[in-house]
Write a protein that holds these residues in place. Sequence first.
Motif, PDB file in Angstrom:
ATOM      1  N   UNK A 191      30.573  33.674  38.714  1.00  0.00           N
ATOM      2  CA  UNK A 191      32.020  33.405  38.615  1.00  0.00           C
ATOM      3  C   UNK A 191      32.356  32.753  37.264  1.00  0.00           C
ATOM      4  N   UNK A 192      31.542  31.778  36.862  1.00  0.00           N
ATOM      5  CA  UNK A 192      31.814  31.085  35.585  1.00  0.00           C
ATOM      6  C   UNK A 192      31.719  32.055  34.405  1.00  0.00           C
ATOM      7  N   UNK A 193      30.749  32.946  34.439  1.00  0.00           N
ATOM      8  CA  UNK A 193      30.563  33.922  33.355  1.00  0.00           C
ATOM      9  C   UNK A 193      31.835  34.750  33.157  1.00  0.00           C
ATOM     10  N   UNK A 194      32.386  35.226  34.266  1.00  0.00           N
ATOM     11  CA  UNK A 194      33.603  36.028  34.181  1.00  0.00           C
ATOM     12  C   UNK A 194      34.757  35.186  33.608  1.00  0.00           C
ATOM     13  N   UNK A 195      34.897  33.973  34.109  1.00  0.00           N
ATOM     14  CA  UNK A 195      36.012  33.127  33.679  1.00  0.00           C
ATOM     15  C   UNK A 195      35.904  32.700  32.214  1.00  0.00           C
ATOM     16  N   UNK A 196      34.684  32.343  31.790  1.00  0.00           N
ATOM     17  CA  UNK A 196      34.503  31.792  30.438  1.00  0.00           C
ATOM     18  C   UNK A 196      34.446  32.892  29.382  1.00  0.00           C
ATOM     19  N   UNK A 197      33.660  33.921  29.641  1.00  0.00           N
ATOM     20  CA  UNK A 197      33.356  34.880  28.566  1.00  0.00           C
ATOM     21  C   UNK A 197      34.126  36.202  28.642  1.00  0.00           C
TER      22      UNK A 197
ATOM     23  N   UNK B  45      45.250  44.764  29.647  1.00  0.00           N
ATOM     24  CA  UNK B  45      44.628  43.449  29.894  1.00  0.00           C
ATOM     25  C   UNK B  45      44.686  43.032  31.361  1.00  0.00           C
ATOM     26  N   UNK B  46      45.860  43.198  31.982  1.00  0.00           N
ATOM     27  CA  UNK B  46      46.010  42.733  33.374  1.00  0.00           C
ATOM     28  C   UNK B  46      45.143  43.550  34.327  1.00  0.00           C
ATOM     29  N   UNK B  47      45.066  44.859  34.080  1.00  0.00           N
ATOM     30  CA  UNK B  47      44.225  45.721  34.930  1.00  0.00           C
ATOM     31  C   UNK B  47      42.751  45.350  34.748  1.00  0.00           C
ATOM     32  N   UNK B  48      42.358  45.097  33.495  1.00  0.00           N
ATOM     33  CA  UNK B  48      40.976  44.685  33.213  1.00  0.00           C
ATOM     34  C   UNK B  48      40.638  43.396  33.959  1.00  0.00           C
ATOM     35  N   UNK B  49      41.567  42.443  33.914  1.00  0.00           N
ATOM     36  CA  UNK B  49      41.344  41.162  34.599  1.00  0.00           C
ATOM     37  C   UNK B  49      41.158  41.374  36.100  1.00  0.00           C
ATOM     38  N   UNK B  50      42.019  42.216  36.684  1.00  0.00           N
ATOM     39  CA  UNK B  50      41.911  42.478  38.123  1.00  0.00           C
ATOM     40  C   UNK B  50      40.566  43.114  38.469  1.00  0.00           C
ATOM     41  N   UNK B  51      40.150  44.086  37.656  1.00  0.00           N
ATOM     42  CA  UNK B  51      38.871  44.763  37.903  1.00  0.00           C
ATOM     43  C   UNK B  51      37.714  43.773  37.766  1.00  0.00           C
ATOM     44  N   UNK B  52      37.781  42.926  36.735  1.00  0.00           N
ATOM     45  CA  UNK B  52      36.713  41.947  36.515  1.00  0.00           C
ATOM     46  C   UNK B  52      36.609  40.959  37.677  1.00  0.00           C
ATOM     47  N   UNK B  53      37.749  40.523  38.188  1.00  0.00           N
ATOM     48  CA  UNK B  53      37.727  39.609  39.342  1.00  0.00           C
ATOM     49  C   UNK B  53      37.114  40.321  40.553  1.00  0.00           C
ATOM     50  N   UNK B  54      37.499  41.581  40.763  1.00  0.00           N
ATOM     51  CA  UNK B  54      36.945  42.364  41.879  1.00  0.00           C
ATOM     52  C   UNK B  54      35.440  42.521  41.755  1.00  0.00           C
ATOM     53  N   UNK B  55      34.972  42.859  40.549  1.00  0.00           N
ATOM     54  CA  UNK B  55      33.530  43.027  40.314  1.00  0.00           C
ATOM     55  C   UNK B  55      32.786  41.713  40.552  1.00  0.00           C
ATOM     56  N   UNK B  57      33.653  39.167  42.477  1.00  0.00           N
ATOM     57  CA  UNK B  57      33.596  38.867  43.915  1.00  0.00           C
ATOM     58  C   UNK B  57      32.571  39.770  44.608  1.00  0.00           C
ATOM     59  N   UNK B  58      32.513  41.032  44.181  1.00  0.00           N
ATOM     60  CA  UNK B  58      31.543  41.959  44.780  1.00  0.00           C
ATOM     61  C   UNK B  58      30.107  41.529  44.465  1.00  0.00           C
ATOM     62  N   UNK B  59      29.869  41.089  43.226  1.00  0.00           N
ATOM     63  CA  UNK B  59      28.525  40.628  42.845  1.00  0.00           C
ATOM     64  C   UNK B  59      28.130  39.375  43.638  1.00  0.00           C
ATOM     65  N   UNK B  60      29.087  38.446  43.768  1.00  0.00           N
ATOM     66  CA  UNK B  60      28.803  37.226  44.533  1.00  0.00           C
ATOM     67  C   UNK B  60      28.488  37.579  45.988  1.00  0.00           C
ATOM     68  N   UNK B  61      29.249  38.536  46.533  1.00  0.00           N
ATOM     69  CA  UNK B  61      29.019  38.946  47.924  1.00  0.00           C
ATOM     70  C   UNK B  61      27.648  39.590  48.075  1.00  0.00           C
TER      71      UNK B  61
END
Lengths: 199, 105
Positions: A191-197, B45-55, B57-61
């Motif tokens: 999570x931090x990696x995504x937020x920071x970098x 930018x906004x679409x990239x941010x949404x995709x990155x957040x989704x990815x 969360x998926x990785x954490x899961x």
Amino acid sequence: MSDLAATQGHAPVEPGSLPGVDNRKFGVWLFIVNEIMFFAAFIGLFIAYKNTPEMADFHAVLEQSLGIIGTSVLLFSSLMVVLGIAAIQRGSQRGLRLFLLLTILLGAVFLGIQATEFTLLHEHGFALDTSSATSAFYVMTSFHGLHVFIGVVWACGVLFAAWRKWFTPQKYAGVELFGLYWHFVDVVWIILFMLIYLI
Amino acid sequence: MTDTHEAKDLQAPHIKWPKYVAVAVVLAVMTAVEIALALGHFLPQQLTTLILIGFTLAKAALVMLFYMHLKYDTKWYSLVLVFPLFMVVILFGVVLIAAAARNIF
């Protein structure tokens, strides 16, 4: 009952335990819940300063390559831990020791990368007290780094126990409990990696 | 809660190592895609941010399900996570609303 369970290769179940629940593991999960709330507060603070002018200046000098390498190292270390568990489940003491040793090395490499990142930022004039944005960054990443350091020390203890052959295919909860902690630290960094970098 | 429910090993489920390696490969690929999206600026930018957040969360899961064994363990461990995650969603929701008000993302 506990002795009987141990000799039969099952974790002892204490009276009053939930069905299928190992209280040691449940305790680590409760600890993780506590840590989630800690990190949520720090991450929330960091998000609040995201894209402020102070954060933009700071972000411009961040070394993305260091973040990418650190992330790869931590993800790979998580794989080493689960491979260690798989090894002891197969009865491979040597495999467990090897994977634990690699976990320790990778954890140390991550800490080295973080120290390098902090040094570079300091050389660019971004210290803990430079701005609220840098404070949020340093507190959040240092708190995570402290967790990695504790994980490395814990892994050294588990490696010592493995060296003394205290773990068997029937009794390896010590490795599993350490693994839960280490993977949690990995999840936080994802999570931090995504937020920071990245954003 | 009698002693009879200790019919299985409570320490960790037995999972074959190729599955762990497969999860690691998926995590690596997802991370590579994340980096490409963030550095390549292919999308708005906004679409990239949404995709990155989704990815993310998926990785954490993935890590929690397969490496922390939530997929295979009793659901009691997962239930412990429900309340704090609910609180985290509320916290981040408040922060994101405040951030949106300042046009942060």
